[in-house]
Design a protein around this motif. Sequence first.
Motif, PDB file in Angstrom:
ATOM      1  N   ASN A 179      -2.714   7.273  12.712  1.00 29.12           N
ATOM      2  CA  ASN A 179      -2.230   5.806  12.439  1.00 29.12           C
ATOM      3  C   ASN A 179      -1.826   5.154  13.625  1.00 29.12           C
ATOM      4  O   ASN A 179      -1.396   5.370  14.623  1.00 29.12           O
ATOM      5  N   ALA A 197       7.830  -4.472   7.942  1.00 32.21           N
ATOM      6  CA  ALA A 197       7.959  -3.485   7.325  1.00 32.21           C
ATOM      7  C   ALA A 197       9.474  -2.834   7.684  1.00 32.21           C
ATOM      8  O   ALA A 197       9.824  -3.030   8.915  1.00 32.21           O
ATOM      9  N   CYS A 205       8.599   2.697   9.549  1.00 29.77           N
ATOM     10  CA  CYS A 205       7.263   3.356  10.038  1.00 29.77           C
ATOM     11  C   CYS A 205       7.256   4.616  10.791  1.00 29.77           C
ATOM     12  O   CYS A 205       7.962   4.456  12.136  1.00 29.77           O
ATOM     13  N   GLY A 206       7.253   5.724  10.424  1.00 26.13           N
ATOM     14  CA  GLY A 206       7.525   6.940  10.609  1.00 26.13           C
ATOM     15  C   GLY A 206       6.570   7.404  12.014  1.00 26.13           C
ATOM     16  O   GLY A 206       7.299   7.712  13.090  1.00 26.13           O
ATOM     17  N   ASN A 207       5.552   7.237  11.743  1.00 28.96           N
ATOM     18  CA  ASN A 207       4.555   7.499  12.836  1.00 28.96           C
ATOM     19  C   ASN A 207       4.786   6.549  14.218  1.00 28.96           C
ATOM     20  O   ASN A 207       4.790   6.998  14.891  1.00 28.96           O
ATOM     21  N   ASN A 247      10.945   1.822   2.684  1.00 36.99           N
ATOM     22  CA  ASN A 247       9.798   1.069   2.174  1.00 36.99           C
ATOM     23  C   ASN A 247       9.369   1.726   0.906  1.00 36.99           C
ATOM     24  O   ASN A 247       9.625   2.674   0.544  1.00 36.99           O
ATOM     25  N   GLU A 259      -1.968   1.537   2.424  1.00 37.78           N
ATOM     26  CA  GLU A 259      -0.794   1.174   2.982  1.00 37.78           C
ATOM     27  C   GLU A 259      -0.520  -0.492   2.721  1.00 37.78           C
ATOM     28  O   GLU A 259      -1.512  -1.106   2.805  1.00 37.78           O
ATOM     29  N   ARG A 260       0.656  -0.781   2.182  1.00 39.30           N
ATOM     30  CA  ARG A 260       1.122  -1.892   2.056  1.00 39.30           C
ATOM     31  C   ARG A 260       0.845  -2.763   3.374  1.00 39.30           C
ATOM     32  O   ARG A 260       1.529  -2.360   4.226  1.00 39.30           O
ATOM     33  N   ALA A 315      -3.032   7.660   8.594  1.00 35.96           N
ATOM     34  CA  ALA A 315      -2.095   8.300   8.115  1.00 35.96           C
ATOM     35  C   ALA A 315      -0.819   7.492   7.904  1.00 35.96           C
ATOM     36  O   ALA A 315      -0.952   6.694   8.591  1.00 35.96           O
ATOM     37  N   SER A 355       5.894   7.591   6.548  1.00 34.10           N
ATOM     38  CA  SER A 355       6.589   7.252   5.338  1.00 34.10           C
ATOM     39  C   SER A 355       6.184   7.901   4.016  1.00 34.10           C
ATOM     40  O   SER A 355       6.920   8.221   3.016  1.00 34.10           O
TER      41      SER A 355
HETATM   42  N1  LIG Z   1       2.568   3.889   8.834  1.00 32.30           N
HETATM   43  C1  LIG Z   1       3.909   3.749   8.590  1.00 32.30           C
HETATM   44  C2  LIG Z   1       4.424   3.008   7.271  1.00 32.30           C
HETATM   45  C3  LIG Z   1       4.102   1.514   7.263  1.00 32.30           C
HETATM   46  C4  LIG Z   1       4.813   0.964   6.224  1.00 32.30           C
HETATM   47  C5  LIG Z   1       4.192  -0.186   5.880  1.00 32.30           C
HETATM   48  N2  LIG Z   1       2.707  -0.020   5.040  1.00 32.30           N
HETATM   49  C6  LIG Z   1       5.001  -0.915   4.717  1.00 32.30           C
HETATM   50  O1  LIG Z   1       5.675  -0.288   3.915  1.00 32.30           O
HETATM   51  O2  LIG Z   1       4.896  -2.206   4.661  1.00 32.30           O
HETATM   52  C7  LIG Z   1       4.624   5.243   8.604  1.00 32.30           C
HETATM   53  O3  LIG Z   1       3.930   5.977   9.368  1.00 32.30           O
HETATM   54  O4  LIG Z   1       5.553   5.310   8.370  1.00 32.30           O
END
Ligand SMILES: N[C@H](CCC[C@H](N)C(=O)O)C(=O)O
Length: 292
Positions: free
Chosen positions: A17, A75, A78-80, A166, A217-218, A225, A228
């Motif tokens: 990610n 967002a 974002c876990g990563n 999210n 991903e949104r 990766a 979330s």
């Molecule tokens: N890559 C992120 C999540 C990003 C979320 C994003 N795409 C949104 O919900 O707007 C994760 O590791 O959790």
Amino acid sequence: MSALANHAFVKMNGIGNEIVVVDLRAHPGVITAEDARAVASPNGAPYDQLMALYPPRAAGTESFVRIYNNDGSEAGACGNGMRCVASIVFEETGKDALTFETKAGLINCWRGSEPGTYTVDMGKPRFGWQDIPLAEEFRDTRGIELQVGPIDAPILHTPSVVNMGNPHAVFWVDDPYAYDLEKFGPMLEHHPIFPDRANITLATIKSRDHIVMRTWERGAGLTKACGSAACATAVAAARLGRADRKVRLSLPGGDLVIEWRERDDHVLMTGSVAFEFDGIFDPALFNAAATA
Ligand SMILES: N[C@H](CCC[C@H](N)C(=O)O)C(=O)O
């Protein structure tokens, strides 16, 4: 001039990610959607999420962290990215546990038991249709009526939906790699059933403790990766009674271990992070973006 111009950044990744971290604790400034898109451009430091560290607003926290997608949208979680941020602040402070604030609430992080791994507490999942959010009432969000393809032979259907800070929709399939996610992802991300859009995952449950998945991903597109999404997928599988509360998830960029803790309902995510390079944002990048 952009708040980011002349500012140092670190490029990292959390199992693929792509993450850019900028520390604005000493020089807070507003990052506009245009700034976030300029950084993501080929002349910048292309990323999936940009994590901006601001001065702490709440007692006991290290920083208020704002999270941007590469389309400039913001967002909640974002876990990563949080694991990448945590690895930097662990280094800086020598502490054993850290608390950050994000738009989705307070986030605790620890060092993982294996070197180079970090755990982030993603909080409690939410399942109410208004919480996801969905545009209309669905009583049972373990599988909602939504499908892609012909009505009598849908290609994708009945996703589980979860809010993990999210919105997420998880479609259960035999092989997540057998679908054109670049085609279905944007269609589903923008489906009117998701008023705040959604992260779209294809997943298959291999066994009670192993899931294979990939995510559109949104606001960021196809990524290697999404932490979330891994949390949402693990929780959705457990809710359906098809997986244990602790599972390994294999994503295109690597594996994460997710535990949906019984005692407090929190979702814990553990995995590695990698440093790639650091640099300084070129002011010309932002001027070019501003005049484009
Ligand atoms: N890559 C992120 C999540 C990003 C979320 C994003 N795409 C949104 O919900 O707007 C994760 O590791 O959790």
